[in-house]
Design a protein around this motif. Structure first.
Motif, short mmCIF file in Angstrom:
data_model
loop_
_atom_site.label_atom_id
_atom_site.label_comp_id
_atom_site.label_asym_id
_atom_site.label_seq_id
_atom_site.Cartn_x
_atom_site.Cartn_y
_atom_site.Cartn_z
N PRO A 27 -5.12 1.08 11.80
CA PRO A 27 -5.22 1.82 10.66
C PRO A 27 -5.22 3.42 10.85
O PRO A 27 -4.72 4.26 9.95
CB PRO A 27 -6.66 1.38 10.06
N ALA A 28 -5.69 3.99 11.81
CA ALA A 28 -5.72 5.26 12.18
C ALA A 28 -4.24 5.90 12.17
O ALA A 28 -4.08 6.98 11.76
CB ALA A 28 -6.51 5.90 13.34
N GLN A 29 -3.50 5.15 13.05
CA GLN A 29 -2.00 5.44 13.37
C GLN A 29 -1.27 5.55 11.78
O GLN A 29 -0.44 6.09 11.53
CB GLN A 29 -1.41 4.54 14.18
N ARG A 30 -1.54 4.53 10.95
CA ARG A 30 -1.14 4.44 9.76
C ARG A 30 -1.40 5.45 8.84
O ARG A 30 -0.43 6.07 8.14
CB ARG A 30 -1.47 3.20 8.93
N THR A 31 -2.52 5.94 8.75
CA THR A 31 -2.97 7.11 8.14
C THR A 31 -2.18 8.20 8.55
O THR A 31 -1.62 9.07 7.63
CB THR A 31 -4.55 7.34 8.09
N ARG A 34 1.44 8.29 7.55
CA ARG A 34 1.62 8.53 6.10
C ARG A 34 1.60 10.19 5.91
O ARG A 34 2.36 10.85 5.29
CB ARG A 34 0.36 7.88 5.18
N ASP A 35 0.43 10.72 6.76
CA ASP A 35 0.37 12.02 6.45
C ASP A 35 1.54 13.05 6.92
O ASP A 35 1.89 13.94 6.30
CB ASP A 35 -0.94 12.42 7.01
N ASP A 63 0.98 4.20 -1.96
CA ASP A 63 -0.15 3.49 -0.90
C ASP A 63 0.76 2.12 -0.79
O ASP A 63 -0.21 1.04 -0.46
CB ASP A 63 -1.42 3.34 -1.56
#
Length: 81
Positions: A27-31, A34-35, A63
């Motif tokens: 999840p942190a890598q996905r965020t 995205r950023d 999203d």
């Protein structure tokens, strides 16, 4: 020093994932992904780079999962490859 400047395309600053690859991104890598992708896109637009909004950006802005459907459809057309 020989410094050459050339055009930068969105593909030059893009990383695309298949659905299989995306499942291993936490999840942190996905965020972060995205950023960074949205920031790269906005930088290109801000310097006047004109091109249709890439599908991955549309998905990220909504999203949605950003994986590449192209590879999935290739796998469906040519199973086992």
């Amino acid at each position: 020093m020989d410094v050459r400047q050339g055009s930068v395309s969105f593909e030059d600053v893009t990383v695309e994932f298949t659905q299989d690859e995306w499942q291993y991104v936490d999840p942190a890598q996905r965020t972060l992904y995205r950023d960074v992708m949205l920031e790269n896109y906005s930088h290109l637009i801000s310097v006047g780079y004109c091109f249709p909004t890439p599908e991955v950006i549309v998905k990220l802005e909504q999203d949605e999962e950003p994986w590449s459907l192209e590879e999935e459809s290739l796998n469906q057309r040519y199973p086992g490859e």
